[in-house]
Design a protein around this motif. Sequence first.
Motif, short mmCIF file in Angstrom:
data_model
loop_
_atom_site.label_atom_id
_atom_site.label_comp_id
_atom_site.label_asym_id
_atom_site.label_seq_id
_atom_site.Cartn_x
_atom_site.Cartn_y
_atom_site.Cartn_z
N SER A 81 0.80 3.56 2.41
CA SER A 81 0.62 3.98 3.71
C SER A 81 2.24 4.08 4.08
CB SER A 81 0.13 3.05 4.56
OG SER A 81 -1.29 3.22 4.01
N PHE A 96 -5.79 8.79 4.39
CA PHE A 96 -6.59 8.03 3.59
C PHE A 96 -5.75 7.41 2.35
CE2 PHE A 96 -6.72 12.27 1.68
CZ PHE A 96 -6.30 12.11 0.52
N GLY A 97 -6.35 6.25 2.15
CA GLY A 97 -5.63 5.49 0.89
C GLY A 97 -6.66 5.28 -0.13
N PHE A 114 -8.30 -0.28 10.58
CA PHE A 114 -6.97 -0.38 10.16
C PHE A 114 -6.06 -0.27 11.31
CE2 PHE A 114 -9.38 1.50 6.62
CZ PHE A 114 -9.03 0.42 5.59
N HIS A 151 0.84 -1.23 0.01
CA HIS A 151 -0.17 0.14 0.12
C HIS A 151 0.79 1.39 -0.06
CE1 HIS A 151 -0.22 -0.55 4.58
NE2 HIS A 151 1.11 -0.80 4.11
N GLY A 162 -10.05 3.72 1.96
CA GLY A 162 -9.97 3.44 3.54
C GLY A 162 -9.49 4.69 4.00
N ALA A 163 -9.84 4.92 5.15
CA ALA A 163 -9.21 6.24 5.99
C ALA A 163 -9.47 6.27 7.31
CB ALA A 163 -10.21 7.43 5.13
N GLU A 186 -2.13 7.88 -1.34
CA GLU A 186 -2.25 8.06 -0.07
C GLU A 186 -2.38 9.80 0.32
OE1 GLU A 186 -1.85 5.23 1.38
OE2 GLU A 186 -1.86 5.82 3.48
N PHE A 235 -3.35 1.37 11.51
CA PHE A 235 -2.57 2.47 11.90
C PHE A 235 -3.61 3.90 11.90
CE2 PHE A 235 -3.37 2.32 7.21
CZ PHE A 235 -3.25 0.88 6.75
N GLN A 295 -2.44 3.45 -5.88
CA GLN A 295 -3.04 3.98 -4.66
C GLN A 295 -2.70 5.35 -4.64
OE1 GLN A 295 -2.49 2.19 -0.83
NE2 GLN A 295 -4.12 0.82 -1.21
N ARG A 332 0.43 -6.69 -4.55
CA ARG A 332 0.03 -7.77 -3.65
C ARG A 332 0.04 -9.11 -4.33
NH1 ARG A 332 -4.99 -4.39 -0.51
NH2 ARG A 332 -3.59 -2.60 -0.04
N1 PHE Z 1 -3.33 1.36 3.39
C1 PHE Z 1 -4.88 0.92 3.36
C2 PHE Z 1 -5.10 -0.16 2.56
O1 PHE Z 1 -4.32 -0.41 1.41
C3 PHE Z 1 -5.89 2.17 3.02
C4 PHE Z 1 -5.74 3.26 4.33
C5 PHE Z 1 -4.84 4.21 4.03
C6 PHE Z 1 -6.84 3.03 5.42
C7 PHE Z 1 -4.78 5.22 4.97
C8 PHE Z 1 -6.51 4.08 6.24
C9 PHE Z 1 -5.63 5.07 5.94
O2 PHE Z 1 -5.85 -1.01 2.55
#
Ligand code: PHE
Length: 344
Positions: free
Chosen positions: A177, A313-314, A255, A175, A289-290, A218, A257, A216, A202
């Motif tokens: 992140s 967020f991602g 998540f 990801h 996702g966030a 971020e 994080f 993605q 992945r």
């Molecule tokens: N990194 C997460 C994913 O790939 C997405 C995400 C990013 C969620 C930042 C929350 C904050 O699934």
Amino acid sequence: MIEQLDQMQQAALAELGSINTLEALRAWRQRYLGKQSPLGEISKGMGKLSAAERPAMGQRINAVKQLLEQAFAACETELQTAAQAAELARDQVDVTMPGRPVQSGRLHPITQVLREIEAAFAQMGFGVWESPEVESDEYNFELLNIPANHPSRDMWDTFYVQTPQGADQVVLRTHTSPGQLHAMRYFAPGPTRVILPGKCYRYEAVDATHDMQFYQVEGIAVGDNITMADLKGTLAQFAEQVLGTVKIRFRPSYFPFTEPSVEVDVSCTFCQGSGCRMCKHTGWLEILGAGMIHPTVLRNAGYDPEKMSGFAFGLGPGRVLQLKYGVSESRLFFTGNVRFLEQF
Ligand code: PHE
């Protein structure tokens, strides 16, 4: 002798009239002006003439010779000019013919939508950052509050890079992140506001609907008083700018994080929310996702979580692309099918 000369001259000129190649012309010259020509034979007969007749005869022979030489030269020029003209006609280029159309390339739809996403966030004050695609386990997991052997690691099927040391400490990022840490560590203890677009990987062996490589974007904002409301406002503004009038909703999620964590849906662009196969009859499609950045992650980045807060967020630009153009299979964008891609 004079008669002989006249006859020869007439014959030679008559023959010349029907010559139409340079080769034939050269043979003609050989025949009438060469060493074994009738002219030579006639010259030999000069010896039999009286001294009084000779000069006149000599002059006459010379005159015929000259005449034939001139006729030869004229004919040669004519044939050469004709040959040249024929060659020019053969090699002529028709400048009025239509040209071959040039195939011009254009930006891939994913590049186009990434630029739109970047522009939308840039307007809200986000810088655009990049971070590595090959990451350490530390950045991809540990610093994001995902310890080794923690069950949450199952959320990411990971490609491990075999290093010379044999240790599985290097991964293809699963990801974007890990970019959070790179950016925050650069700006801390000051505020951070950046997006980080890029490729992720992945190990999708089982799931046929996912690609092993995908994109993605971020996004993070860290500051004095950042709340969930800022996250919602930012994402609503983004959705409106890139997807037009859509509704967004938050759903509780998890998540490691972020805390609290959410998944963000937009109203289905295929059925305008009334329910269809694409949104599995829910009227909503997930795009990202966030959540609020976990205190542990803030601390890992060099912030004091008592003083600073932030959201992250991602989002999946492939999904955005799909929603924007109503394409049921996001993988179609990555098959390299030019006939499909040309539509965008
Ligand atoms: N990194 C997460 C994913 O790939 C997405 C995400 C990013 C969620 C930042 C929350 C904050 O699934």
